[in-house]
Design an enzyme around this catalytic site. Structure first.
Site, PDB file in Angstrom:
ATOM      1  N   GLN A 132       0.851  -1.194   0.000  1.00  0.00           N
ATOM      2  CA  GLN A 132       0.000   0.000   0.000  1.00  0.00           C
ATOM      3  C   GLN A 132       0.884   1.241   0.000  1.00  0.00           C
ATOM      4  O   GLN A 132       1.598   1.485   0.967  1.00  0.00           O
ATOM      5  CB  GLN A 132      -0.878  -0.031   1.268  1.00  0.00           C
ATOM      6  CG  GLN A 132      -1.744   1.168   1.506  1.00  0.00           C
ATOM      7  CD  GLN A 132      -2.010   1.327   3.001  1.00  0.00           C
ATOM      8  OE1 GLN A 132      -1.166   1.824   3.750  1.00  0.00           O
ATOM      9  NE2 GLN A 132      -3.158   0.889   3.455  1.00  0.00           N
ATOM     10  N   GLY A 133       0.859   2.010  -1.104  1.00  0.00           N
ATOM     11  CA  GLY A 133       1.723   3.183  -1.224  1.00  0.00           C
ATOM     12  C   GLY A 133       0.974   4.474  -0.978  1.00  0.00           C
ATOM     13  O   GLY A 133       0.574   5.164  -1.925  1.00  0.00           O
ATOM     14  N   SER A 135       1.941   6.718   2.227  1.00  0.00           N
ATOM     15  CA  SER A 135       2.824   7.678   2.905  1.00  0.00           C
ATOM     16  C   SER A 135       4.003   8.095   2.034  1.00  0.00           C
ATOM     17  O   SER A 135       4.527   7.310   1.244  1.00  0.00           O
ATOM     18  CB  SER A 135       3.383   7.059   4.196  1.00  0.00           C
ATOM     19  OG  SER A 135       2.347   6.583   5.005  1.00  0.00           O
ATOM     20  N   SER A 167       4.886  -1.195   3.601  1.00  0.00           N
ATOM     21  CA  SER A 167       5.012  -2.561   4.124  1.00  0.00           C
ATOM     22  C   SER A 167       4.954  -3.586   2.995  1.00  0.00           C
ATOM     23  O   SER A 167       4.099  -3.486   2.111  1.00  0.00           O
ATOM     24  CB  SER A 167       3.881  -2.870   5.104  1.00  0.00           C
ATOM     25  OG  SER A 167       3.916  -2.004   6.198  1.00  0.00           O
ATOM     26  N   GLU A 250      -8.289  -1.123   7.710  1.00  0.00           N
ATOM     27  CA  GLU A 250      -6.997  -1.223   8.403  1.00  0.00           C
ATOM     28  C   GLU A 250      -7.151  -0.908   9.892  1.00  0.00           C
ATOM     29  O   GLU A 250      -6.499  -1.518  10.738  1.00  0.00           O
ATOM     30  CB  GLU A 250      -5.995  -0.250   7.749  1.00  0.00           C
ATOM     31  CG  GLU A 250      -4.600  -0.357   8.333  1.00  0.00           C
ATOM     32  CD  GLU A 250      -3.540   0.330   7.474  1.00  0.00           C
ATOM     33  OE1 GLU A 250      -3.903   0.927   6.426  1.00  0.00           O
ATOM     34  OE2 GLU A 250      -2.363   0.267   7.851  1.00  0.00           O
ATOM     35  N   SER A 365      -1.305   7.838  12.999  1.00  0.00           N
ATOM     36  CA  SER A 365      -0.769   7.834  14.359  1.00  0.00           C
ATOM     37  C   SER A 365      -1.895   7.944  15.396  1.00  0.00           C
ATOM     38  O   SER A 365      -3.016   8.368  15.084  1.00  0.00           O
ATOM     39  CB  SER A 365       0.212   9.000  14.548  1.00  0.00           C
ATOM     40  OG  SER A 365      -0.527  10.206  14.579  1.00  0.00           O
TER      41      SER A 365
HETATM   42  C1  LIG Z   1       4.999  -0.584  10.957  1.00  0.00           C
HETATM   43  C2  LIG Z   1       4.517   0.470  10.014  1.00  0.00           C
HETATM   44  C3  LIG Z   1       3.964   0.078   8.799  1.00  0.00           C
HETATM   45  C4  LIG Z   1       3.541   1.049   7.885  1.00  0.00           C
HETATM   46  N1  LIG Z   1       3.060   0.628   6.678  1.00  0.00           N
HETATM   47  C5  LIG Z   1       2.686   1.554   5.765  1.00  0.00           C
HETATM   48  C6  LIG Z   1       2.254   1.123   4.475  1.00  0.00           C
HETATM   49  O1  LIG Z   1       2.212  -0.064   4.172  1.00  0.00           O
HETATM   50  N2  LIG Z   1       1.912   2.071   3.579  1.00  0.00           N
HETATM   51  C7  LIG Z   1       1.950   3.401   3.870  1.00  0.00           C
HETATM   52  O2  LIG Z   1       1.584   4.203   3.019  1.00  0.00           O
HETATM   53  N3  LIG Z   1       2.385   3.838   5.077  1.00  0.00           N
HETATM   54  C8  LIG Z   1       2.749   2.942   6.022  1.00  0.00           C
HETATM   55  N4  LIG Z   1       3.204   3.363   7.255  1.00  0.00           N
HETATM   56  C9  LIG Z   1       3.366   4.790   7.512  1.00  0.00           C
HETATM   57  C10 LIG Z   1       2.329   5.370   8.476  1.00  0.00           C
HETATM   58  O3  LIG Z   1       1.055   5.400   7.896  1.00  0.00           O
HETATM   59  C11 LIG Z   1       2.832   6.783   8.843  1.00  0.00           C
HETATM   60  O4  LIG Z   1       4.071   6.622   9.534  1.00  0.00           O
HETATM   61  C12 LIG Z   1       1.843   7.521   9.742  1.00  0.00           C
HETATM   62  O5  LIG Z   1       0.683   7.888   9.013  1.00  0.00           O
HETATM   63  C13 LIG Z   1       2.473   8.802  10.341  1.00  0.00           C
HETATM   64  O6  LIG Z   1       3.028   9.583   9.349  1.00  0.00           O
HETATM   65  P1  LIG Z   1       4.551  10.110   9.468  1.00  0.00           P
HETATM   66  O7  LIG Z   1       5.425   8.961   9.754  1.00  0.00           O
HETATM   67  O8  LIG Z   1       4.818  10.945   8.266  1.00  0.00           O
HETATM   68  O9  LIG Z   1       4.563  11.022  10.761  1.00  0.00           O
HETATM   69  P2  LIG Z   1       4.127  12.537  10.852  1.00  0.00           P
HETATM   70  O10 LIG Z   1       2.852  12.727  10.105  1.00  0.00           O
HETATM   71  O11 LIG Z   1       5.278  13.399  10.508  1.00  0.00           O
HETATM   72  O12 LIG Z   1       3.810  12.660  12.400  1.00  0.00           O
HETATM   73  C14 LIG Z   1       4.865  12.735  13.380  1.00  0.00           C
HETATM   74  C15 LIG Z   1       4.210  12.937  14.739  1.00  0.00           C
HETATM   75  O13 LIG Z   1       3.494  14.182  14.758  1.00  0.00           O
HETATM   76  C16 LIG Z   1       2.133  13.978  15.123  1.00  0.00           C
HETATM   77  N5  LIG Z   1       1.256  14.867  14.362  1.00  0.00           N
HETATM   78  C17 LIG Z   1       1.326  15.158  13.046  1.00  0.00           C
HETATM   79  N6  LIG Z   1       0.331  15.992  12.692  1.00  0.00           N
HETATM   80  C18 LIG Z   1      -0.404  16.215  13.817  1.00  0.00           C
HETATM   81  C19 LIG Z   1      -1.597  16.972  14.099  1.00  0.00           C
HETATM   82  N7  LIG Z   1      -2.214  17.676  13.161  1.00  0.00           N
HETATM   83  N8  LIG Z   1      -2.080  16.956  15.366  1.00  0.00           N
HETATM   84  C20 LIG Z   1      -1.447  16.233  16.346  1.00  0.00           C
HETATM   85  N9  LIG Z   1      -0.320  15.497  16.140  1.00  0.00           N
HETATM   86  C21 LIG Z   1       0.189  15.481  14.889  1.00  0.00           C
HETATM   87  C22 LIG Z   1       1.835  12.531  14.759  1.00  0.00           C
HETATM   88  O14 LIG Z   1       0.782  12.008  15.531  1.00  0.00           O
HETATM   89  C23 LIG Z   1       3.169  11.857  15.064  1.00  0.00           C
HETATM   90  O15 LIG Z   1       3.254  11.552  16.440  1.00  0.00           O
HETATM   91  C24 LIG Z   1       3.643   2.434   8.202  1.00  0.00           C
HETATM   92  C25 LIG Z   1       4.181   2.811   9.432  1.00  0.00           C
HETATM   93  C26 LIG Z   1       4.633   1.851  10.332  1.00  0.00           C
HETATM   94  C27 LIG Z   1       5.222   2.293  11.626  1.00  0.00           C
END
Ligand SMILES: Cc1cc2nc3c(=O)[nH]c(=O)nc-3n(C[C@H](O)[C@H](O)[C@H](O)COP(=O)(O)OP(=O)(O)OC[C@H]3O[C@@H](n4cnc5c(N)ncnc54)[C@H](O)[C@@H]3O)c2cc1C
Length: 381
Positions: A132-133, A135, A167, A250, A365
């Site tokens: 799933q692409g 992020s 993933s 999900e 998150s």
């Molecule tokens: C094990 C694992 C598997 C994954 N698999 C996939 C996958 O298959 N496909 C895919 O597309 N993605 C995948 N992801 C990515 C995941 O969806 C993202 O990591 C997640 O949505 C958070 O985005 P980010 O990492 O860019 O963090 P950010 O968006 O940068 O957030 C960083 C921190 O800031 C907080 N934050 C950000 N904005 C706000 C707000 N407006 N209010 C309050 N807090 C905020 C967040 O809660 C977090 O704690 C995976 C992640 C993990 C850990």
């Protein structure tokens, strides 16, 4: 098993579960291989692919999917019963096949129908795997900010961009890619979901090794990759609806499948592992029961054509609690887990413990789930 559906098994999920249980009790070699502790990720993928192949050949994994797409009929309740039975027989997880319950329900519902009819049997039988692409390096919580572009060129779209934390991409054949077909300002209204062949020239998959030693995650770049317009999921510029459909699975129904394995883990640990306090086990069991209750409701709603909607976020938060409390309980009984020699069982325990710390991130998150609850369920300002 015949290639024709058995009407009794379609109509009666209990009878279906008993039949799957009977098959598992015969200890087919693919099942016997899958219940061993397998810390090496690539081996786990291979072994689980074989198990999927055996379940498909026996017909079990085809129940729960429409006959028009190569299934044998029935509903998500059949799928829930099959994985619960596999867990009860010692299978530790869906391994690389979680997208059977994250992506596939959306593909089955929104198409493209001809493509999905070909792809579903290949996925169910373990021959092909999906990723799933969504992020990107600058678009996670704020998914509508994503920048991967899809530009129309004849009867195809050319996709260029960079996805991260994808993933199972390393092990995948297909990726559901959310890309921008509108202007940057169009935000979530200008996104479209495409099925992209990860084997196509111009696609580069770079595995990312996690703290727990697995290479489940990857960075995927797309350099002017042509994708036929017939591989759009849902509507052009309708990618946000597709993404929300996927995320409701999900965050909601997927938790049912996960909790089957968590329950099995906890019970297995209590039976065979070092002593764990009654209090810790009781807390973890209550947390699992909460996940089973809410995700079970999600399964029943889905089977009747409805969805959990934003309430799926509550299920995801409960799942996070349960993942942590189980692993805390296991760690309490294995204070030397960090130092213990790495036999296969200990290595898996360590992987599971570390994974339980990042459950609060995938699928959105924890903070973003709380925001959804505040805005959409509690209607707070
Ligand atoms: C094990 C694992 C598997 C994954 N698999 C996939 C996958 O298959 N496909 C895919 O597309 N993605 C995948 N992801 C990515 C995941 O969806 C993202 O990591 C997640 O949505 C958070 O985005 P980010 O990492 O860019 O963090 P950010 O968006 O940068 O957030 C960083 C921190 O800031 C907080 N934050 C950000 N904005 C706000 C707000 N407006 N209010 C309050 N807090 C905020 C967040 O809660 C977090 O704690 C995976 C992640 C993990 C850990």
């Amino acid at each position: 098993m015949s290639k024709m559906p058995d009407p009794t098994l379609v109509a009666d999920v209990g009878a279906y579960a008993a039949a799957v249980d009977g098959w598992c009790a015969t200890r087919p070699p693919a099942l016997a291989a899958a219940v061993r502790p397998i810390p090496d990720y690539a081996t786990r993928v291979e072994v689980m692919s074989d198990l999927l192949g055996a379940l498909f050949d026996a017909g079990w994994s085809r129940y729960g999917w429409p006959e028009t797409l190569g299934g044998l009929g029935g509903s998500i309740l059949h799928r829930g019963a099959m994985w619960q039975t596999l867990a009860a027989h010692g299978v530790a997880s869906m391994a690389v096949f979680e997208h059977l319950e994250v992506l596939l329900p959306t593909l089955a519902a929104l198409g493209p129908t001809d493509f999905v009819a070909d792809a579903l049997p290949a996925f169910l039988s373990g021959r092909e795997r999906w990723a799933q692409g969504f992020s990107e390096p600058d678009a996670g919580s704020d998914l509508a900010a994503l920048r991967t572009r899809a530009v129309l060129d004849g009867d195809a779209y050319r996709i260029t961009g960079r996805k991260i934390w994808t993933s199972w991409a390393k092990y995948g054949t297909w990726c559901l890619v959310l890309a921008r077909t509108g202007t940057t300002e169009s935000r979530h209204r200008g996104l479209t979901a495409f099925v992209v062949d990860l084997r196509h020239p111009g696609v580069e998959v770079r595995a990312i090794e996690q703290a727990n030693g697995t290479d489940e995650l990857a960075e995927v770049t797309f350099d002017d990759v042509p994708v036929p317009a017939t591989r759009i999921v849902g509507d052009l510029d309708g990618g946000w609806k597709v993404a929300m459909h996927i995320l409701s699975h999900e965050r909601g129904t997927y938790a049912w499948f996960r909790q089957c394995f968590m329950y099995r883990d906890l019970i297995g640990h209590v039976a065979d592992g070092p002593a764990v306090s009654d209090r810790a086990v009781g807390d973890a069991l209550c947390d699992i029961a909460a996940v089973a209750a809410t995700s079970g409701e999600g399964l029943r709603l889905h089977a009747s054509g409805a969805t959990l909607g934003p309430r799926a976020t509550i299920t995801k938060l409960l799942l996070c609690e349960a993942e942590r409390s189980i692993q805390d309980a296991v760690l309490a009984g294995n204070a030397d887990l960090a130092l213990a020699p790495l036999d296969d069982t200990t290595a898996l325990l360590r992987q599971e413990y570390l994974f339980s710390r990042i459950v609060t991130v995938y699928g959105g998150s924890q903070q973003m789930q709380l925001e959804t609850i505040a805005k959409q369920l509690l209607e707070l300002p």
